[in-house]
Design a protein around this motif. Sequence first.
Motif, PDB file in Angstrom:
ATOM      1  N   ILE A 164      47.015  -2.851  -1.334  1.00 29.71           N
ATOM      2  CA  ILE A 164      46.417  -3.928  -2.136  1.00 29.71           C
ATOM      3  C   ILE A 164      45.757  -3.335  -3.376  1.00 29.71           C
ATOM      4  CG2 ILE A 164      44.578  -5.658  -2.201  1.00 29.71           C
ATOM      5  CD1 ILE A 164      45.180  -6.364   0.653  1.00 29.71           C
ATOM      6  N   PHE A 165      46.082  -3.903  -4.542  1.00 31.49           N
ATOM      7  CA  PHE A 165      45.493  -3.463  -5.807  1.00 31.49           C
ATOM      8  C   PHE A 165      45.148  -4.672  -6.655  1.00 31.49           C
ATOM      9  CE2 PHE A 165      46.491  -2.129 -10.342  1.00 31.49           C
ATOM     10  CZ  PHE A 165      45.226  -1.604 -10.577  1.00 31.49           C
ATOM     11  N   PRO A 166      43.851  -5.024  -6.780  1.00 33.30           N
ATOM     12  CA  PRO A 166      43.453  -6.097  -7.696  1.00 33.30           C
ATOM     13  C   PRO A 166      43.734  -5.686  -9.139  1.00 33.30           C
ATOM     14  CG  PRO A 166      41.732  -5.669  -6.071  1.00 33.30           C
ATOM     15  CD  PRO A 166      42.708  -4.520  -5.997  1.00 33.30           C
ATOM     16  N   LEU A 167      44.667  -6.387  -9.754  1.00 30.52           N
ATOM     17  CA  LEU A 167      45.066  -6.043 -11.115  1.00 30.52           C
ATOM     18  C   LEU A 167      44.159  -6.708 -12.139  1.00 30.52           C
ATOM     19  CD1 LEU A 167      47.035  -4.672 -13.047  1.00 30.52           C
ATOM     20  CD2 LEU A 167      48.571  -6.616 -12.763  1.00 30.52           C
ATOM     21  N   THR A 223      46.465 -10.171  -7.818  1.00 28.75           N
ATOM     22  CA  THR A 223      46.349  -9.009  -6.945  1.00 28.75           C
ATOM     23  C   THR A 223      47.717  -8.595  -6.429  1.00 28.75           C
ATOM     24  OG1 THR A 223      44.140  -9.743  -6.238  1.00 28.75           O
ATOM     25  CG2 THR A 223      45.238  -8.092  -4.871  1.00 28.75           C
ATOM     26  N   LEU A 224      48.031  -7.308  -6.554  1.00 30.36           N
ATOM     27  CA  LEU A 224      49.259  -6.780  -5.965  1.00 30.36           C
ATOM     28  C   LEU A 224      49.026  -6.571  -4.469  1.00 30.36           C
ATOM     29  CD1 LEU A 224      50.345  -4.091  -8.585  1.00 30.36           C
ATOM     30  CD2 LEU A 224      50.664  -6.548  -8.632  1.00 30.36           C
ATOM     31  N   VAL A 225      49.925  -7.105  -3.649  1.00 25.92           N
ATOM     32  CA  VAL A 225      49.757  -7.056  -2.201  1.00 25.92           C
ATOM     33  C   VAL A 225      51.094  -6.732  -1.546  1.00 25.92           C
ATOM     34  CG1 VAL A 225      49.071  -8.318  -0.114  1.00 25.92           C
ATOM     35  CG2 VAL A 225      47.918  -8.799  -2.288  1.00 25.92           C
ATOM     36  N   CYS A 226      51.088  -5.759  -0.666  1.00 28.71           N
ATOM     37  CA  CYS A 226      52.250  -5.505   0.180  1.00 28.71           C
ATOM     38  C   CYS A 226      52.198  -6.496   1.335  1.00 28.71           C
ATOM     39  CB  CYS A 226      52.241  -4.065   0.693  1.00 28.71           C
ATOM     40  SG  CYS A 226      53.611  -3.690   1.799  1.00 28.71           S
ATOM     41  N   THR A 227      52.780  -7.662   1.153  1.00 26.99           N
ATOM     42  CA  THR A 227      52.642  -8.748   2.124  1.00 26.99           C
ATOM     43  C   THR A 227      53.271  -8.410   3.467  1.00 26.99           C
ATOM     44  OG1 THR A 227      54.632  -9.847   1.290  1.00 26.99           O
ATOM     45  CG2 THR A 227      52.511 -10.498   0.320  1.00 26.99           C
ATOM     46  N   GLU A 228      54.250  -7.513   3.484  1.00 25.66           N
ATOM     47  CA  GLU A 228      54.874  -7.113   4.748  1.00 25.66           C
ATOM     48  C   GLU A 228      53.872  -6.486   5.711  1.00 25.66           C
ATOM     49  OE1 GLU A 228      58.648  -4.866   4.321  1.00 25.66           O
ATOM     50  OE2 GLU A 228      58.368  -5.234   2.162  1.00 25.66           O
ATOM     51  N   ALA A 229      52.779  -5.972   5.180  1.00 28.35           N
ATOM     52  CA  ALA A 229      51.822  -5.234   5.995  1.00 28.35           C
ATOM     53  C   ALA A 229      50.764  -6.120   6.640  1.00 28.35           C
ATOM     54  CB  ALA A 229      51.141  -4.166   5.140  1.00 28.35           C
ATOM     55  N   TYR A 230      50.793  -7.445   6.367  1.00 27.04           N
ATOM     56  CA  TYR A 230      49.715  -8.311   6.829  1.00 27.04           C
ATOM     57  C   TYR A 230      50.235  -9.570   7.503  1.00 27.04           C
ATOM     58  CZ  TYR A 230      46.925  -5.181   4.028  1.00 27.04           C
ATOM     59  OH  TYR A 230      46.334  -4.052   3.523  1.00 27.04           O
ATOM     60  N   ARG A 231      49.340 -10.221   8.246  1.00 28.09           N
ATOM     61  CA  ARG A 231      49.687 -11.437   8.974  1.00 28.09           C
ATOM     62  C   ARG A 231      49.531 -12.661   8.076  1.00 28.09           C
ATOM     63  NH1 ARG A 231      45.819 -10.388  14.120  1.00 28.09           N
ATOM     64  NH2 ARG A 231      44.365 -10.240  12.376  1.00 28.09           N
ATOM     65  N   GLU A 248      45.852 -14.966  -7.010  1.00 29.75           N
ATOM     66  CA  GLU A 248      47.305 -15.078  -7.060  1.00 29.75           C
ATOM     67  C   GLU A 248      47.912 -13.780  -6.547  1.00 29.75           C
ATOM     68  OE1 GLU A 248      50.883 -15.043 -10.359  1.00 29.75           O
ATOM     69  OE2 GLU A 248      48.954 -15.932 -10.933  1.00 29.75           O
ATOM     70  N   ILE A 249      48.733 -13.867  -5.507  1.00 27.36           N
ATOM     71  CA  ILE A 249      49.342 -12.683  -4.910  1.00 27.36           C
ATOM     72  C   ILE A 249      50.653 -12.348  -5.603  1.00 27.36           C
ATOM     73  CG2 ILE A 249      50.445 -11.774  -2.826  1.00 27.36           C
ATOM     74  CD1 ILE A 249      48.352 -13.225  -1.176  1.00 27.36           C
ATOM     75  N   ILE A 250      50.774 -11.110  -6.037  1.00 28.67           N
ATOM     76  CA  ILE A 250      52.039 -10.581  -6.547  1.00 28.67           C
ATOM     77  C   ILE A 250      52.582  -9.651  -5.470  1.00 28.67           C
ATOM     78  CG2 ILE A 250      53.154  -9.220  -8.343  1.00 28.67           C
ATOM     79  CD1 ILE A 250      50.866 -10.058 -10.214  1.00 28.67           C
ATOM     80  N   ASP A 251      53.696 -10.033  -4.866  1.00 28.83           N
ATOM     81  CA  ASP A 251      54.211  -9.282  -3.723  1.00 28.83           C
ATOM     82  C   ASP A 251      54.734  -7.913  -4.134  1.00 28.83           C
ATOM     83  OD1 ASP A 251      55.007  -8.775  -1.078  1.00 28.83           O
ATOM     84  OD2 ASP A 251      57.054  -9.449  -1.504  1.00 28.83           O
ATOM     85  N   VAL A 252      54.410  -6.924  -3.324  1.00 24.44           N
ATOM     86  CA  VAL A 252      54.877  -5.556  -3.512  1.00 24.44           C
ATOM     87  C   VAL A 252      55.650  -5.155  -2.260  1.00 24.44           C
ATOM     88  CG1 VAL A 252      54.158  -3.146  -3.741  1.00 24.44           C
ATOM     89  CG2 VAL A 252      52.953  -4.927  -5.010  1.00 24.44           C
ATOM     90  N   PRO A 253      56.934  -4.880  -2.359  1.00 26.28           N
ATOM     91  CA  PRO A 253      57.694  -4.463  -1.175  1.00 26.28           C
ATOM     92  C   PRO A 253      57.126  -3.183  -0.555  1.00 26.28           C
ATOM     93  CG  PRO A 253      59.166  -5.021  -2.983  1.00 26.28           C
ATOM     94  CD  PRO A 253      57.784  -4.982  -3.557  1.00 26.28           C
ATOM     95  N   LYS A 254      57.239  -3.090   0.747  1.00 33.36           N
ATOM     96  CA  LYS A 254      56.742  -1.903   1.444  1.00 33.36           C
ATOM     97  C   LYS A 254      57.407  -0.627   0.939  1.00 33.36           C
ATOM     98  CE  LYS A 254      56.151  -0.187   6.182  1.00 33.36           C
ATOM     99  NZ  LYS A 254      56.412  -0.506   7.614  1.00 33.36           N
TER     100      LYS A 254
END
Length: 305
Positions: free
Chosen positions: A185-188, A193-201, A213-219
């Motif tokens: 996770i990196f608040p831009l 915010t950049l978020v690796c959504t695969e890593a969370y529920r 606003e979440i910007i998805d980042v692939p694992k």
Amino acid sequence: MSNPSQLKRPAFLLNAPFSYDTEVANNPWMVDLTQEDREPDPDRAMTQFMALYRFLAADSLVCVLPTPRTKGLQDLVFTANLGIVPEHLSDKNTVIVSNFTPESRRGETEVGVRFFESMGYHVYVPEHRFEGEADLKHLSGNVYIGGYGQRTEKKVYDWMEREFGMEVIRMRMTEPYLYHLDCSIFPLTTERTLVCTEAYRGGELRALEKRTEIIDVPKAVALPGLCNSVRLHNTIINASDILELRAGTDDYDRELAKNRTLEDVARRLGFDVALFNLDEYTKSGAMLSCLVMHLNRDSYAHDAR
């Protein structure tokens, strides 16, 4: 004005790698390497540190944490784990110093307490395990994102909310190789915010979506360190050793995909990107954000709210 956090310009805390070592393998990245492969080159580590220091210091205040003549501080250079200066407190005179999980890092707490007390900060050390801004990211106002489940205990955020009037969106971390929040996770900006959504529920992500606003980042690009970035004004700073890799190899392809993804996001949102080779520190399982503790988040001060 009585401390660096009160400046109206970015301020950071770094530590020169005088005590940097990799003797104790305390994360999965290190365990995957042999003792020989993870042995750092001190001169090269200092050269890479100085390149990052010069870039930050050209447009911000950079304080350097002194290294005491004490053994067992192999990770002191990773100041993002040392603590956090809560951004929402108006006096900018409070710091929460970490209570580390790995035995090999516990000596850093005393170093942090002494340093910040000498600077005149009000210093707190939580009872529960906590590993600094690497696990706790400011969003906006009094709202933070807090990672737990690997190095930081969930209960520490109950204490922070009571003690400091914070609201912490809790994110449970389960991926062993993304063992701090700043790996995924990196608040831009204060709004994105950049978020690796695969890593969370799903439930945690929905709670986060209400605040940013979440910007998805692939694992696949989070693992090489895309989220381990630092923002300085309008520049996103990230680590990359791509110039040391051979084109066509798996490592090269992964690094290239990470860099291109970051550059695409930056271009779309009007940011520049600066890359630094920090491969001496990846021997410790660390990326760029690990080396930098924010003393304030002035780079975010002019975002639209």
